[in-house]
Design a protein around this motif. Structure first.
Motif, PDB file in Angstrom:
ATOM      1  N   LEU A  16       0.702  -1.440   0.361  1.00  0.00           N
ATOM      2  CA  LEU A  16       0.137   0.423  -0.156  1.00  0.00           C
ATOM      3  C   LEU A  16       1.109   0.955  -0.110  1.00  0.00           C
ATOM      4  N   ARG A  17       0.494   2.013  -0.721  1.00  0.00           N
ATOM      5  CA  ARG A  17       1.171   3.726  -1.252  1.00  0.00           C
ATOM      6  C   ARG A  17      -0.495   5.119  -0.411  1.00  0.00           C
ATOM      7  N   PHE A  18      -0.078   5.701   0.993  1.00  0.00           N
ATOM      8  CA  PHE A  18      -0.822   6.689   0.664  1.00  0.00           C
ATOM      9  C   PHE A  18      -0.509   7.521   1.300  1.00  0.00           C
ATOM     10  N   GLN A  19      -0.558   8.945  -0.165  1.00  0.00           N
ATOM     11  CA  GLN A  19      -0.650  10.217  -0.112  1.00  0.00           C
ATOM     12  C   GLN A  19      -1.669  10.910   0.528  1.00  0.00           C
ATOM     13  N   THR A  20      -0.963  11.985   0.988  1.00  0.00           N
ATOM     14  CA  THR A  20      -2.211  13.250   2.079  1.00  0.00           C
ATOM     15  C   THR A  20      -1.679  14.763   0.838  1.00  0.00           C
ATOM     16  N   LEU A  21      -2.882  14.342   0.114  1.00  0.00           N
ATOM     17  CA  LEU A  21      -2.779  15.967  -0.372  1.00  0.00           C
ATOM     18  C   LEU A  21      -3.226  16.594  -0.490  1.00  0.00           C
ATOM     19  N   TYR A  22      -2.782  18.528  -0.464  1.00  0.00           N
ATOM     20  CA  TYR A  22      -3.292  19.232  -0.737  1.00  0.00           C
ATOM     21  C   TYR A  22      -3.957  20.006   1.063  1.00  0.00           C
ATOM     22  N   ARG A  23      -2.959  19.952   1.933  1.00  0.00           N
ATOM     23  CA  ARG A  23      -3.319  19.909   3.150  1.00  0.00           C
ATOM     24  C   ARG A  23      -4.173  18.790   3.037  1.00  0.00           C
ATOM     25  N   GLY A  24      -4.096  17.902   3.047  1.00  0.00           N
ATOM     26  CA  GLY A  24      -5.004  16.830   3.628  1.00  0.00           C
ATOM     27  C   GLY A  24      -6.472  16.935   3.151  1.00  0.00           C
ATOM     28  N   TYR A  25      -6.603  17.264   1.895  1.00  0.00           N
ATOM     29  CA  TYR A  25      -7.691  18.325   1.335  1.00  0.00           C
ATOM     30  C   TYR A  25      -8.438  16.216   0.453  1.00  0.00           C
ATOM     31  N   ALA A  26      -7.413  16.375   0.302  1.00  0.00           N
ATOM     32  CA  ALA A  26      -7.783  14.176  -0.366  1.00  0.00           C
ATOM     33  C   ALA A  26      -6.510  13.711  -0.284  1.00  0.00           C
ATOM     34  N   TRP A  27      -6.895  12.790  -0.375  1.00  0.00           N
ATOM     35  CA  TRP A  27      -6.131  11.429  -0.284  1.00  0.00           C
ATOM     36  C   TRP A  27      -6.266  10.578  -1.564  1.00  0.00           C
ATOM     37  N   LEU A  28      -4.862  10.020  -1.674  1.00  0.00           N
ATOM     38  CA  LEU A  28      -4.729   8.591  -2.929  1.00  0.00           C
ATOM     39  C   LEU A  28      -4.070   7.574  -2.707  1.00  0.00           C
ATOM     40  N   ALA A  29      -4.225   6.881  -3.190  1.00  0.00           N
ATOM     41  CA  ALA A  29      -3.652   5.364  -2.395  1.00  0.00           C
ATOM     42  C   ALA A  29      -3.603   4.153  -3.646  1.00  0.00           C
ATOM     43  N   ILE A  30      -2.967   3.198  -3.613  1.00  0.00           N
ATOM     44  CA  ILE A  30      -2.466   2.594  -4.263  1.00  0.00           C
ATOM     45  C   ILE A  30      -2.160   1.300  -3.733  1.00  0.00           C
ATOM     46  N   ALA A  31      -3.102   0.079  -3.554  1.00  0.00           N
ATOM     47  CA  ALA A  31      -3.135  -1.078  -3.227  1.00  0.00           C
ATOM     48  C   ALA A  31      -2.715  -2.165  -4.635  1.00  0.00           C
ATOM     49  N   GLU A  32      -1.305  -2.045  -4.472  1.00  0.00           N
ATOM     50  CA  GLU A  32      -0.223  -3.761  -5.287  1.00  0.00           C
ATOM     51  C   GLU A  32      -0.756  -5.091  -4.946  1.00  0.00           C
ATOM     52  N   ARG A  33      -1.638  -5.901  -5.984  1.00  0.00           N
ATOM     53  CA  ARG A  33      -1.269  -7.303  -5.266  1.00  0.00           C
ATOM     54  C   ARG A  33      -0.273  -7.576  -5.697  1.00  0.00           C
ATOM     55  N   ARG A  34       0.221  -9.097  -5.415  1.00  0.00           N
ATOM     56  CA  ARG A  34       1.467  -9.807  -5.575  1.00  0.00           C
ATOM     57  C   ARG A  34       1.097 -10.946  -5.994  1.00  0.00           C
ATOM     58  N   ARG A  35       1.924 -11.596  -7.225  1.00  0.00           N
ATOM     59  CA  ARG A  35       1.767 -12.579  -6.927  1.00  0.00           C
ATOM     60  C   ARG A  35       2.009 -13.805  -5.839  1.00  0.00           C
TER      61      ARG A  35
END
Length: 221
Positions: free
Chosen positions: A202-221
């Motif tokens: 999981l990669r989790f980012q806070t954008l624009y002083r917390g206005y938005a959240w952006l997350a990427i969860a990547e499956r592994r084999r």
């Protein structure tokens, strides 16, 4: 879940909310649904890849993604028949009907095979929809289950606005409630738990002083 089995109360609510708003939705939302284009740019879809958007709405995001990744196939799911009517027309105007397939369904419980004749997807994205879905945690679980090996789930949605003035947070929350939108305070915790359960990173980012959240969860084999 078939269209006839959709949770009637939520489907009817969304159709009621967007019956007229869908005609001006993209024009009005572009100013405060921040981070959507950043999510699309980060999909990095390979040639021949498959991409599903949960809560595709008017088709705005899926059209932009299909323009950007011209050798990929796209699929969109939404619970609102009204929104799907708008999305279908927009996709046809763009000449993308041969690469974009839409279906009506519940993002918390969907069968990719039944809806799209596709077993899994290379990428799934959810843009400002979890904050509108009752039982949204099930959407996270369902999306991770529908990913191909090495696939990724991309999410952008309202954060907690922790770095913004209190008056702004109060104003924004009041505005969002008018449209049955509730920023999900536990989004990060749920994503961490589901990623650990499924073996995803999981990669989790806070954008624009917390206005938005952006997350990427990547499956592994």
């Amino acid at each position: 879940m078939s269209a006839t089995e959709l949770p009637a109360s939520h489907a009817e609510l969304m159709d009621g909310v967007y019956r007229w708003q869908r005609h001006i939705y993209d024009l009005t939302r572009k100013y405060y649904l921040l981070g959507r284009d950043r999510l699309i740019a980060g999909l990095d879809v390979p040639a021949g890849g498959t991409v599903l958007e949960l809560g595709c709405g008017t088709g705005r995001n899926i059209i932009l993604a299909a323009r950007r990744y011209r050798d990929a196939r796209f699929f969109g799911l939404d619970i609102s028949a009204e929104m799907l009517d708008t999305a279908t027309a927009a996709i046809a105007r763009e000449g993308l009907s041969n690469r974009v397939m839409l279906a009506r369904g519940d993002a918390t419980d969907f069968d990719p095979k039944a809806l799209f004749a596709v077993g899994s997807f290379d990428h799934i994205f959810v843009s400002y929809s979890l904050s509108m879905i009752p039982g949204w945690e099930k959407t996270v679980s369902a999306a991770l289950a529908a990913l191909s090996p090495d696939g990724s789930l991309h999410i952008v949605d309202f954060g907690q606005q922790q770095g913004l003035p209190r008056w702004f947070r109060a104003l924004l929350r009041g505005w969002l409630r008018k449209f049955h939108v509730e920023p999900r305070e536990t989004l990060r915790a749920v994503l961490e738990s589901e990623s650990a359960r499924t073996g995803a990173s999981l990669r989790f980012q806070t954008l624009y002083r917390g206005y938005a959240w952006l997350a990427i969860a990547e499956r592994r084999r």
